[in-house]
Design a protein around this motif. Structure first.
Motif, PDB file in Angstrom:
ATOM      1  N   ASP A  19       0.815  -1.226   0.000  1.00  0.00           N
ATOM      2  CA  ASP A  19       0.000   0.000   0.000  1.00  0.00           C
ATOM      3  C   ASP A  19       0.845   1.271   0.000  1.00  0.00           C
ATOM      4  O   ASP A  19       0.453   2.291  -0.549  1.00  0.00           O
ATOM      5  CB  ASP A  19      -0.916   0.038   1.234  1.00  0.00           C
ATOM      6  CG  ASP A  19      -2.101  -0.888   1.101  1.00  0.00           C
ATOM      7  OD1 ASP A  19      -2.186  -1.853   1.878  1.00  0.00           O
ATOM      8  OD2 ASP A  19      -2.925  -0.645   0.197  1.00  0.00           O
ATOM      9  N   LYS A  45       0.406  -1.410  -4.892  1.00  0.00           N
ATOM     10  CA  LYS A  45      -0.957  -1.728  -5.330  1.00  0.00           C
ATOM     11  C   LYS A  45      -1.497  -0.521  -6.095  1.00  0.00           C
ATOM     12  O   LYS A  45      -0.978   0.583  -5.979  1.00  0.00           O
ATOM     13  CB  LYS A  45      -1.860  -1.944  -4.110  1.00  0.00           C
ATOM     14  CG  LYS A  45      -1.609  -3.209  -3.357  1.00  0.00           C
ATOM     15  CD  LYS A  45      -2.596  -3.297  -2.185  1.00  0.00           C
ATOM     16  CE  LYS A  45      -2.256  -4.453  -1.283  1.00  0.00           C
ATOM     17  NZ  LYS A  45      -3.022  -4.384  -0.019  1.00  0.00           N
ATOM     18  N   LYS A  46      -2.586  -0.738  -6.809  1.00  0.00           N
ATOM     19  CA  LYS A  46      -3.225   0.376  -7.516  1.00  0.00           C
ATOM     20  C   LYS A  46      -3.651   1.428  -6.487  1.00  0.00           C
ATOM     21  O   LYS A  46      -4.333   1.121  -5.524  1.00  0.00           O
ATOM     22  CB  LYS A  46      -4.448  -0.131  -8.277  1.00  0.00           C
ATOM     23  CG  LYS A  46      -5.178   0.990  -9.000  1.00  0.00           C
ATOM     24  CD  LYS A  46      -6.402   0.474  -9.741  1.00  0.00           C
ATOM     25  CE  LYS A  46      -7.238   1.653 -10.205  1.00  0.00           C
ATOM     26  NZ  LYS A  46      -8.556   1.256 -10.693  1.00  0.00           N
ATOM     27  N   GLY A  47      -3.198   2.673  -6.682  1.00  0.00           N
ATOM     28  CA  GLY A  47      -3.523   3.718  -5.718  1.00  0.00           C
ATOM     29  C   GLY A  47      -2.563   3.771  -4.552  1.00  0.00           C
ATOM     30  O   GLY A  47      -2.686   4.613  -3.666  1.00  0.00           O
ATOM     31  N   GLY A  48      -1.590   2.858  -4.528  1.00  0.00           N
ATOM     32  CA  GLY A  48      -0.611   2.858  -3.453  1.00  0.00           C
ATOM     33  C   GLY A  48       0.315   4.063  -3.566  1.00  0.00           C
ATOM     34  O   GLY A  48       0.507   4.623  -4.634  1.00  0.00           O
ATOM     35  N   HIS A 116      -0.286  11.824  -9.986  1.00  0.00           N
ATOM     36  CA  HIS A 116      -0.476  12.765  -8.864  1.00  0.00           C
ATOM     37  C   HIS A 116       0.865  12.999  -8.184  1.00  0.00           C
ATOM     38  O   HIS A 116       0.988  12.945  -6.971  1.00  0.00           O
ATOM     39  CB  HIS A 116      -1.476  12.227  -7.841  1.00  0.00           C
ATOM     40  CG  HIS A 116      -2.781  11.799  -8.416  1.00  0.00           C
ATOM     41  ND1 HIS A 116      -3.828  12.655  -8.599  1.00  0.00           N
ATOM     42  CD2 HIS A 116      -3.191  10.605  -8.875  1.00  0.00           C
ATOM     43  CE1 HIS A 116      -4.826  12.006  -9.153  1.00  0.00           C
ATOM     44  NE2 HIS A 116      -4.476  10.758  -9.332  1.00  0.00           N
TER      45      HIS A 116
ATOM     46  N   ALA B   6      -9.756  11.494 -10.722  1.00  0.00           N
ATOM     47  CA  ALA B   6      -9.568  10.602  -9.580  1.00  0.00           C
ATOM     48  C   ALA B   6      -9.963  11.319  -8.294  1.00  0.00           C
ATOM     49  O   ALA B   6     -10.662  10.755  -7.450  1.00  0.00           O
ATOM     50  CB  ALA B   6      -8.120  10.140  -9.501  1.00  0.00           C
ATOM     51  N   LEU B  35     -13.639   2.479  -4.605  1.00  0.00           N
ATOM     52  CA  LEU B  35     -13.368   2.637  -6.031  1.00  0.00           C
ATOM     53  C   LEU B  35     -12.302   1.667  -6.536  1.00  0.00           C
ATOM     54  O   LEU B  35     -11.938   1.707  -7.704  1.00  0.00           O
ATOM     55  CB  LEU B  35     -12.912   4.073  -6.312  1.00  0.00           C
ATOM     56  CG  LEU B  35     -13.965   5.156  -6.086  1.00  0.00           C
ATOM     57  CD1 LEU B  35     -13.318   6.523  -6.135  1.00  0.00           C
ATOM     58  CD2 LEU B  35     -15.073   5.072  -7.114  1.00  0.00           C
ATOM     59  N   GLY B  36     -11.772   0.838  -5.645  1.00  0.00           N
ATOM     60  CA  GLY B  36     -10.781  -0.140  -6.076  1.00  0.00           C
ATOM     61  C   GLY B  36      -9.340   0.333  -5.913  1.00  0.00           C
ATOM     62  O   GLY B  36      -8.407  -0.340  -6.347  1.00  0.00           O
ATOM     63  N   PHE B  37      -9.151   1.502  -5.291  1.00  0.00           N
ATOM     64  CA  PHE B  37      -7.787   1.982  -5.042  1.00  0.00           C
ATOM     65  C   PHE B  37      -7.318   1.510  -3.674  1.00  0.00           C
ATOM     66  O   PHE B  37      -8.109   1.149  -2.821  1.00  0.00           O
ATOM     67  CB  PHE B  37      -7.749   3.516  -5.040  1.00  0.00           C
ATOM     68  CG  PHE B  37      -8.056   4.157  -6.357  1.00  0.00           C
ATOM     69  CD1 PHE B  37      -9.183   4.947  -6.504  1.00  0.00           C
ATOM     70  CD2 PHE B  37      -7.197   4.013  -7.439  1.00  0.00           C
ATOM     71  CE1 PHE B  37      -9.467   5.563  -7.707  1.00  0.00           C
ATOM     72  CE2 PHE B  37      -7.478   4.630  -8.648  1.00  0.00           C
ATOM     73  CZ  PHE B  37      -8.612   5.404  -8.783  1.00  0.00           C
ATOM     74  N   SER B  38      -6.012   1.584  -3.459  1.00  0.00           N
ATOM     75  CA  SER B  38      -5.485   1.400  -2.115  1.00  0.00           C
ATOM     76  C   SER B  38      -6.022   2.544  -1.245  1.00  0.00           C
ATOM     77  O   SER B  38      -6.187   3.666  -1.725  1.00  0.00           O
ATOM     78  CB  SER B  38      -3.957   1.462  -2.156  1.00  0.00           C
ATOM     79  OG  SER B  38      -3.444   1.748  -0.885  1.00  0.00           O
TER      80      SER B  38
END
Lengths: 135, 212
Positions: A19, A45-48, A116, B6, B35-38
């Motif tokens: 994460d 992970k995605k968004g980590g 980001h 996002a 939403l499937g994110f960490s």
């Protein structure tokens, strides 16, 4: 807590398994920055989130000149006097000078697949904290 | 840009978690997870909980303006129209009443206060517009300031109002409005007197310049 020893350019972790990943005053010592960043992106992970704290650069001007003078003419002799060896401190200040500037590091992070991407300067840029997220 | 997307998606997905986690990065993390994110993706909303408050604030305002344009006000006096407009706006916060004290507290923090005050000013202005205000003198300012004060007092009163449909809040607001009208008339008079004095002074200055 688990301690793992490994190579920053080939992290011993599975894809999409982490994460958050942080590195402080370490990225500068990695030979190939982009290779490490890509591998960091791989294990996230995605968004980590990836967070890096590292020495960075001051904008041109008298403060930067003073900082450079201090770095090259005070730190190594101080190292010699206190630690008995000037060479590691010469390496230190040279590696700081050679490391990517704030925006350049941001671009490398984006190239590695992060989004980001932002940075925050500490002490005007002597240190910078970079942040990015796996897309 | 996909970055803005996002962030907006996370804000929208996080509102439903406010009841449980408040206006905080925990709510944002829960929204990101949906939403499937960490959950770490809450960091994309860099100022945290206050951005969630501001997101809802802007959303409520937009909806409210649309509803005002369609509203019927036959036979209502100015005060009744003002109360109606403010009630329509405040009711939108009803669902979040249990966590609204925290939202208000966040808005008083120094980095957040000026945008909160600006929003109050816009709200007050829009309500006066709805009530048919066409003033072009200094009373434009005193009216909006007064309504701003009443609105804030009502918003705080609402936090501990458990009456059906917030009936007590609307009675409170009505009383405040009427009370402030009296004070308002006196304030308007004072403001108009100051205006007259300033114009006199300006006249005198012009005349003395012409004489030179």
């Amino acid at each position: 807590l688990e301690w793992v020893r490994g190579d920053a350019e080939a992290l011993p972790f599975a894809d999409n398994s982490v994460d958050c990943l942080t590195i402080a005053f370490g990225l500068r010592n990695v030979t190939r920055t982009l290779v490490a960043l890509k591998d960091i992106n791989r294990v996230l992970k995605k968004g980590g989130r990836f967070l890096c704290m590292e020495f960075s650069h001051l904008p041109e001007g008298p403060i930067k000149d003073a900082y450079e003078a201090y770095s090259f003419h005070v730190i190594p002799p101080l190292g010699k006097a206190l630690a008995g060896d000037a060479q590691p401190y010469e390496y230190l200040v040279e590696s700081i000078r050679k490391f990517h500037k704030q925006e350049a590091l941001e671009e490398l992070m984006r190239e590695a697949g992060m989004r980001h991407v932002t940075h925050t300067n500490i002490l005007g840029g002597v240190v910078a904290i970079h942040s990015g997220f796996k897309a | 840009r996909d970055q803005e997307d996002a962030r907006s998606q996370i804000l929208a997905a996080s509102l439903k978690h406010v009841h449980r986690y408040g206006w905080s990065h925990e709510s944002l993390a829960a929204g990101a997870k949906d939403l499937g994110f960490s959950p770490m993706m809450h960091g994309v909303v860099s100022r945290g909980g206050i951005e969630l408050v501001e997101h809802l604030r802007d959303q409520m305002h937009k909806e409210w303006v649309g509803e005002l344009e369609a509203a019927q006000t036959e036979g209502m006096d100015t005060t009744e129209k003002l109360v109606m407009a403010c009630r329509m706006r405040l009711m939108k916060q009803a669902d979040y009443m249990s966590s609204w004290p925290q939202a208000l507290a966040l808005q008083t923090l120094p980095p957040n206060a000026s945008s909160a005050i600006a929003h109050l000013a816009v709200t007050s202005d829009r309500a006066w517009l709805f009530a048919g205000d066409a003033s072009t003198d200094a009373t434009w300012y005193s009216k909006r300031l007064m309504l701003g004060g009443v609105y804030v007092a009502t918003e705080v009163y609402m936090l501990t109002d458990y009456s059906v449909d917030f009936q007590d809040t609307w009675s409170f607001m009505d009383r405040q409005m009427r009370e402030v009208q009296g004070a308002g008339a006196r304030a308007n008079l004072a403001v108009q007197q100051i205006e007259a004095m300033l114009q006199q002074a300006l006249q005198t200055m012009k005349e003395s310049q012409r004489k030179q």
